[in-house]
Design a protein around this motif. Structure first.
Motif, short mmCIF file in Angstrom:
data_model
loop_
_atom_site.label_atom_id
_atom_site.label_comp_id
_atom_site.label_asym_id
_atom_site.label_seq_id
_atom_site.Cartn_x
_atom_site.Cartn_y
_atom_site.Cartn_z
N PHE A 1 -9.93 0.73 -2.13
CA PHE A 1 -10.36 1.85 -2.52
C PHE A 1 -10.29 2.03 -1.13
N ALA A 2 -10.12 1.20 0.28
CA ALA A 2 -9.70 2.35 1.64
C ALA A 2 -8.57 3.31 2.17
N MET A 3 -7.95 3.18 1.36
CA MET A 3 -7.26 4.65 1.46
C MET A 3 -6.20 5.00 0.37
N THR B 1 -8.81 -4.21 -0.48
CA THR B 1 -9.26 -3.54 0.27
C THR B 1 -9.04 -2.10 -0.98
N ASN C 1 -15.98 2.56 -3.65
CA ASN C 1 -16.10 3.02 -2.59
C ASN C 1 -14.66 2.42 -1.04
N ALA C 2 -14.71 3.54 -0.19
CA ALA C 2 -14.06 2.72 0.72
C ALA C 2 -13.97 1.28 1.70
N ASN C 3 -15.42 1.17 1.23
CA ASN C 3 -16.42 -0.45 1.57
C ASN C 3 -16.43 -2.20 1.14
N LYS D 1 -14.49 -4.88 -0.91
CA LYS D 1 -13.49 -5.78 0.21
C LYS D 1 -13.70 -6.61 -1.06
N ASP E 1 0.29 -1.18 -0.05
CA ASP E 1 0.27 -0.18 0.08
C ASP E 1 0.80 1.38 0.29
#
Length: 169
Positions: free
Chosen positions: A142-144, A140, A118-120, A122, A33
């Motif tokens: 789009f989580a960061m 994940t 979007n961030a949620n 998985k 990441d």
């Protein structure tokens, strides 16, 4: 007596070398990441493979979008996907879907799945390379937001500089 001492020393050397090599080649999710993936996706390591999941970055609502997974080795050289199988399970809130991915080109799998960027979101990827056991990786995507440099490795970017060397297997 001398031969057994030689064998013991040789085996000990091999064991120590294998242990140090194993640690040097493994990368965790935090490392991946922190760097820019080659195709703009999120990269994970499973077994000897690097899997880069590339999804549509701008799908504000859940709709059918492309899915691409690139397969490379530790030196970022493409690994042929011909004869391999892959599935991607996406979970977004209460919605769960699984899509079969098909080999395409030299080292990738492709398919389509319904998701919003979007961030949620998985994902769980299962890949079985021809004649090999299944490998799994979790994403994940789009989580960061990555804070990676797009420049070649330099002394100011130590994580990329540490990885800017050739790996031999």
């Amino acid at each position: 007596m001398k031969l057994s001492k030689f064998v013991f020393t040789a085996l000990a050397s091999v064991a120590i070398s294998a242990a140090s090599i194993g640690g040097a080649y493994a990368h965790d999710d935090k490392y991946f990441d922190s760097i820019k993936s080659p195709n703009g996706g999120q990269t994970r390591m499973a077994g000897v493979y690097h899997f880069e999941l590339v999804l549509a970055p701008d799908s504000k609502t859940a709709k059918e979008n492309p899915v691409t997974v690139y397969v490379t080795d530790h030196a970022n050289k493409g690994i042929a996907t011909k004869g391999a199988t892959a599935t991607l399970t996406l979970v977004q809130g209460a919605k769960k879907s699984t899509v079969e991915l098909v080999p395409e080109g030299e080292n990738r799998f492709v398919g389509k799945a319904t998701y919003a960027s979007n961030a949620n979101l998985k994902g769980a990827l299962t890949v079985t390379m021809a004649g090999k056991p299944a490998e799994q990786a979790r994403f994940t995507p789009f989580a960061m937001v990555k804070k990676a440099s797009t420049k070649p490795a330099d002394k100011g970017n130590t994580k990329e500089a540490e990885h800017a060397h050739e790996h031999k297997h």
